[in-house]
Structure formats: C-alpha cells, structure tokens
Design a protein around this motif. Structure first.
Motif, PDB file in Angstrom:
ATOM      1  N   PRO A  66     -32.426 -30.984 -31.961  1.00  0.00           N
ATOM      2  CA  PRO A  66     -32.575 -30.199 -30.731  1.00  0.00           C
ATOM      3  C   PRO A  66     -31.577 -29.031 -30.738  1.00  0.00           C
ATOM      4  O   PRO A  66     -30.417 -29.209 -31.092  1.00  0.00           O
ATOM      5  CB  PRO A  66     -32.258 -31.190 -29.610  1.00  0.00           C
ATOM      6  CG  PRO A  66     -31.767 -32.417 -30.258  1.00  0.00           C
ATOM      7  CD  PRO A  66     -31.981 -32.327 -31.725  1.00  0.00           C
ATOM      8  N   PRO A  67     -32.039 -27.833 -30.368  1.00  0.00           N
ATOM      9  CA  PRO A  67     -31.169 -26.655 -30.471  1.00  0.00           C
ATOM     10  C   PRO A  67     -30.027 -26.624 -29.458  1.00  0.00           C
ATOM     11  O   PRO A  67     -28.990 -26.041 -29.722  1.00  0.00           O
ATOM     12  CB  PRO A  67     -32.121 -25.484 -30.243  1.00  0.00           C
ATOM     13  CG  PRO A  67     -33.281 -26.062 -29.506  1.00  0.00           C
ATOM     14  CD  PRO A  67     -33.369 -27.507 -29.904  1.00  0.00           C
ATOM     15  N   SER A  68     -30.202 -27.235 -28.317  1.00  0.00           N
ATOM     16  CA  SER A  68     -29.167 -27.137 -27.276  1.00  0.00           C
ATOM     17  C   SER A  68     -28.492 -28.486 -27.071  1.00  0.00           C
ATOM     18  O   SER A  68     -28.805 -29.235 -26.162  1.00  0.00           O
ATOM     19  CB  SER A  68     -29.780 -26.648 -25.973  1.00  0.00           C
ATOM     20  OG  SER A  68     -30.811 -27.538 -25.572  1.00  0.00           O
ATOM     21  N   GLN A  69     -27.556 -28.787 -27.961  1.00  0.00           N
ATOM     22  CA  GLN A  69     -26.773 -30.004 -27.836  1.00  0.00           C
ATOM     23  C   GLN A  69     -25.345 -29.622 -27.497  1.00  0.00           C
ATOM     24  O   GLN A  69     -24.871 -28.537 -27.845  1.00  0.00           O
ATOM     25  CB  GLN A  69     -26.769 -30.792 -29.145  1.00  0.00           C
ATOM     26  CG  GLN A  69     -28.076 -31.426 -29.494  1.00  0.00           C
ATOM     27  CD  GLN A  69     -27.945 -32.231 -30.783  1.00  0.00           C
ATOM     28  OE1 GLN A  69     -27.118 -31.957 -31.617  1.00  0.00           O
ATOM     29  NE2 GLN A  69     -28.801 -33.226 -30.926  1.00  0.00           N
ATOM     30  N   ARG A  70     -24.657 -30.526 -26.846  1.00  0.00           N
ATOM     31  CA  ARG A  70     -23.258 -30.276 -26.514  1.00  0.00           C
ATOM     32  C   ARG A  70     -22.421 -30.217 -27.795  1.00  0.00           C
ATOM     33  O   ARG A  70     -21.569 -29.359 -27.955  1.00  0.00           O
ATOM     34  CB  ARG A  70     -22.737 -31.375 -25.589  1.00  0.00           C
ATOM     35  CG  ARG A  70     -21.378 -31.085 -25.016  1.00  0.00           C
ATOM     36  CD  ARG A  70     -20.987 -32.120 -23.973  1.00  0.00           C
ATOM     37  NE  ARG A  70     -20.755 -33.434 -24.529  1.00  0.00           N
ATOM     38  CZ  ARG A  70     -19.628 -33.815 -25.114  1.00  0.00           C
ATOM     39  NH1 ARG A  70     -18.636 -32.986 -25.231  1.00  0.00           N
ATOM     40  NH2 ARG A  70     -19.496 -35.040 -25.569  1.00  0.00           N
ATOM     41  N   ASN A  72     -22.970 -30.102 -31.958  1.00  0.00           N
ATOM     42  CA  ASN A  72     -23.951 -29.928 -33.021  1.00  0.00           C
ATOM     43  C   ASN A  72     -23.469 -30.562 -34.317  1.00  0.00           C
ATOM     44  O   ASN A  72     -22.288 -30.466 -34.662  1.00  0.00           O
ATOM     45  CB  ASN A  72     -24.231 -28.445 -33.266  1.00  0.00           C
ATOM     46  CG  ASN A  72     -24.950 -27.815 -32.106  1.00  0.00           C
ATOM     47  OD1 ASN A  72     -25.849 -28.409 -31.530  1.00  0.00           O
ATOM     48  ND2 ASN A  72     -24.556 -26.612 -31.744  1.00  0.00           N
TER      49      ASN A  72
END
Length: 111
Positions: A66-70, A72
């Motif tokens: 997923p591109p928007s993780q807290r 990475n």
C-alpha cells in the motif's frame, strides 16, 4: 484476472518480505556446513537459484505494498542486498578452480 500469487494472498506484504529474507538467511547458513567442494558448489548454485525466486517474491510484495503507510518497508534495499548475495555466489562459482601460480620461496635466509 487476479495477478496475485498464492503466497501474496496468504501472507501480508511485510510478512512475505520477512519470510523471503528468512529463507535467504537459512539457505546461506546451510551452505556454510557443506563438506567437500562439489557439494559446496551444488549448494551455492541452489542458493543462488532460491535467491532469484526470493527476489521475485520481494518484487511482487513491493508492487502490492500500500502506498500510504505510516512506516514503509524498503523493498529496494532488500532487493539490492539479495542481488549482492547472488553476485557474490556467482563470482565464487565462476572463479577458476585451478590453482593459481605461486611465486617460489627462496628458502635460504642465511649467508
């Protein structure tokens, strides 16, 4: 059409990368116990092939992350490390097995 592999479906992206890394480390540990040269070479060739599969798994996990993780996961770092391991194994396997010429020792140190 579902492009995810069964491993991707069963394991989360981070879990898949951790599993891939654990497999790579386990394979390297197994090769350290190889006894003779031929079995060592066979084990190293097998490890290199497995690392290629692990690299593909990590690349798939990277695409599915997923591109928007807290926080990475650095897939590119893992892929680079796996590539370094593969190149090292390939260099060892492709090195000539004949003895290298050694300069003879003089032997007489007294005058």
């Amino acid at each position: 059409m579902n492009t995810k592999t069964p491993e991707t479906v069963l394991l989360g992206t981070g879990r898949m990368a951790r599993r891939a890394w654990a497999i790579a480390l386990l394979l390297v540990a197994i090769s350290a116990r190889a006894g003779d040269t031929e079995s060592e070479r066979e084990n190293l060739a097998r490890i290199e092939n497995e690392l290629a599969v692990v690299q593909q798994m990590v690349a798939a996990a990277s695409r599915d992350a997923p591109p928007s993780q807290r926080v990475n996961f650095r897939y590119e770092w893992l892929i680079t490390d796996l590539d370094v391991m593969r190149r090292g194994i390939q260099q060892h396997l492709n090195a000539p097995m004949q003895p290298r010429p050694v300069e003879p020792l003089r032997g007489d140190y007294r005058q």
